[in-house]
Design an enzyme around this catalytic site. Sequence first.
Site, PDB file in Angstrom:
ATOM      1  N   PRO A 385      41.318  31.411  38.590  1.00 16.18           N
ATOM      2  CA  PRO A 385      40.720  32.222  38.025  1.00 16.18           C
ATOM      3  C   PRO A 385      39.170  31.208  38.580  1.00 16.18           C
ATOM      4  O   PRO A 385      39.720  30.850  39.712  1.00 16.18           O
ATOM      5  CB  PRO A 385      40.943  30.810  36.553  1.00 16.18           C
ATOM      6  CG  PRO A 385      41.357  29.614  37.506  1.00 16.18           C
ATOM      7  CD  PRO A 385      43.190  30.520  37.879  1.00 16.18           C
ATOM      8  N   GLU A 514      38.073  39.685  49.251  1.00 13.35           N
ATOM      9  CA  GLU A 514      37.756  40.735  48.185  1.00 13.35           C
ATOM     10  C   GLU A 514      36.807  42.058  48.592  1.00 13.35           C
ATOM     11  O   GLU A 514      36.277  42.123  47.742  1.00 13.35           O
ATOM     12  CB  GLU A 514      38.101  40.957  47.126  1.00 13.35           C
ATOM     13  CG  GLU A 514      38.391  41.478  46.232  1.00 13.35           C
ATOM     14  CD  GLU A 514      39.661  42.228  46.158  1.00 13.35           C
ATOM     15  OE1 GLU A 514      39.409  43.222  47.116  1.00 13.35           O
ATOM     16  OE2 GLU A 514      40.469  42.126  45.928  1.00 13.35           O
TER      17      GLU A 514
END
Length: 597
Positions: A385, A514
Amino acid sequence: MNTSNTSGKQTNVEDQLSKTKLSHFAALLFSAGIPKLTLGIAILLSLISAMAGLVVPLVTGSMIDQFRLASINAAMVLKLVFFFILQAISSGVSYLLLAYVGSRIVSHLRKKLWKKTLALPVPFFDRHRSADLMSRVANDTNEIKLFITDHLIAFCSNLLTVISAVAILFYLDWQMTLIILLALPIGIAFLMPMGDKLYAISVNMQEQLAGLAATLSQVLGEIRLVKSSNSEWREMKNGESDIDGLYRFEMKEARINAVLTPLMTLIMIVLLVVIIGYGGVRVSSGALSTGALVSFILLLFQILFPFSQFAAFFSHLKKVMGATERLRLILEHPPETKTHVQLLPDKQQPMEFRSIRFGYQKEKPILLDVSFTIPHCKVTALVGPSGSGKTTIFSLIERFYEPAEGTISWGDSAIGDFPLDAWRRKIGYVSQESPLMAGTIRDNIIYGREDEVSEEEIIEAARLAYAHDFIHALPGKYETEVGERGIRLSGGQRQRIAIARALLRKPDLLLLDEATASLDSDSEHEVQKALDYLMQDRTTLIIAHRLSTVVRADQIVVLEHGQVTGVGTHEELVHTHPSYKTWAHKQFQFDQFISMG
């Protein structure tokens, strides 16, 4: 490995700065390299100008005492003209040389500040806004230049003029000279108490000016966000608040100068009136000649004019002391940690985190006893998270920060044992929003390469990054300007240029935040192909937000609340890690929704 908290060290460094003294300012000037020969010539010419100015009143007085039309000869007139011309030329050349000295010193000081600023650690920039640092390098150094050019040497020259003039005045009439000297302690009594106030105001003005520059820089840099958010009114108020704060400090300074300057002028006028009156009495009694009185008054002006400049010098000195204090924060702050061990990192080695503990603030740790291994030439994905510490791990690898506890090793050596530049040369980094520098596409592809790069290497890196085709289609091709932060290019184009840049660095360790997360499907496909090539035969660490990225990883590290709660492949973690299983299920549903869309 240093075990002290980085942010804590910074606070201590700033708190331990002693109050700025004249010795600090002098050390600052000498550290910038003073052109001694030029300065010596300038001082000499300044002294010649001062001495020539003192001779003129004496020649004028002598002429008055012998004032008869027949006694005025060419030699006397030429002598007076000579001293006028000598004073003018020496003064002009002296100012030019002083301007050169001031500009040269400040130029070297700015280069030193810029070099030191680039060497400061990342935590320093976390604590100080970029526009504030820009203001220190540009505005504060300019205050020093003005002080050197317009005040410093002039003060020395004026001081010599005053001392010499007073000596001559004692020779002409010691009684009237004592009256003049009574004015000195009165002037000093008014100057001294205002000095500390001017110093405090100067520091606050520079801080306020830096704050205004920071606001302007931030708003103009993100003007599209401001306009799209209809926040013009809010930013207008913020800017006006900074401008009003600067205005208040300017008015405080003006109020002090409004008292100081007229007061000094008043003292001088009263002194002049007293001298003329008392001198007239002395002339009428025969104790003093008319020519001597004229010389006395002209010499008095030679004293009063420099004395009036002492107030300006004193005021500007306080400003410079404030500027010096702000510059010391940069110059005396320790640079990024440099190792004395000259180990060079091997090309391929596993990386290991051993009991790493770190927090940007000592009382708020981000990573708690983090341990895991990144195998070489494999793909490791970090999942977890927001706030679990994934980006912090990247920052520690790049040595932007140092762990409070624990060790990060490359092979058998701690990464802190490698020279910083050699270590960072091993790393290629591609983020979601790959930053570009203002300039051409070519400039951005070769950014970070210190050696010569051939055209063939640039084109090959662009081809492998699937960027050559779109670059070649642009009107300027590789010379196309990308705009500030690459604003003229799309997100996918920026990513592929960033990948080409990483390819050209030939890194051994690849960090990917990412890099396809914020792209559309077409751009993502092109960028992913480029990334697949970039990851070949390289140790790769990915911050993963999508299941498709995680499934392809050789190893997955699960981070939760600053701790590693699981390590394994996708299949292993789905069966053994409840939190990961829940996250993977949500990601699978999200990816299905995206593909249907």
